[in-house]
Design a protein around this motif. Structure first.
Motif, short mmCIF file in Angstrom:
data_model
loop_
_atom_site.label_atom_id
_atom_site.label_comp_id
_atom_site.label_asym_id
_atom_site.label_seq_id
_atom_site.Cartn_x
_atom_site.Cartn_y
_atom_site.Cartn_z
N VAL A 85 1.04 -18.03 75.14
CA VAL A 85 2.14 -17.75 74.23
C VAL A 85 3.29 -17.20 75.05
O VAL A 85 3.15 -16.19 75.75
CB VAL A 85 1.74 -16.75 73.13
CG1 VAL A 85 2.91 -16.54 72.17
CG2 VAL A 85 0.51 -17.25 72.37
N HIS B 113 -1.15 -15.41 65.04
CA HIS B 113 0.31 -15.50 64.88
C HIS B 113 0.79 -14.67 63.70
O HIS B 113 1.76 -13.91 63.82
CB HIS B 113 0.75 -16.96 64.70
CG HIS B 113 1.01 -17.65 65.98
ND1 HIS B 113 2.25 -17.70 66.57
CD2 HIS B 113 0.18 -18.30 66.82
CE1 HIS B 113 2.18 -18.35 67.70
NE2 HIS B 113 0.93 -18.74 67.88
N THR C 24 8.73 -17.07 69.82
CA THR C 24 7.49 -17.37 70.54
C THR C 24 7.33 -18.88 70.63
O THR C 24 7.83 -19.63 69.80
CB THR C 24 6.24 -16.78 69.85
OG1 THR C 24 6.06 -17.40 68.59
CG2 THR C 24 6.32 -15.27 69.72
N THR D 121 3.97 -21.41 71.53
CA THR D 121 2.54 -21.41 71.82
C THR D 121 2.13 -22.75 72.42
O THR D 121 2.43 -23.81 71.86
CB THR D 121 1.74 -21.15 70.54
OG1 THR D 121 2.14 -19.88 70.01
CG2 THR D 121 0.24 -21.13 70.80
#
Length: 79
Positions: free
Chosen positions: A6, A56, A69, A71
């Motif tokens: 992440v 999350h 973010t 991922t």
């Protein structure tokens, strides 16, 4: 088991605060402060995609000062 990386962008000046908040989370196996477009990189291990969704929702979205973010779910190369 799912391994994901992440990439995290935080509000300027809050890197240490976010790092400390995330470092306490058990699903995060490694955490690094980095230079460049992202501020922190996490290596996360979860059992399945549902657990990644939960991570999350219940971890990343509850840490103040995280702005963005991204991922990346890891895949192994087998040749």
């Amino acid at each position: 088991m799912i391994e994901a990386f992440v990439l995290v962008v935080v509000r300027p000046g809050s890197e240490e605060k976010v790092y400390n908040a995330l470092a306490k989370e058990g699903k995060i196996k490694e955490i690094y402060r980095v230079y460049g477009e992202y501020d922190i990189i996490l290596r996360v291990e979860v059992e399945n995609i549902h657990e990644l969704d939960k991570f999350h929702d219940e971890v990343l979205r509850r840490v103040s000062n995280i702005e963005v973010t991204e991922t990346l779910i890891a895949s192994s190369f087998r040749g």
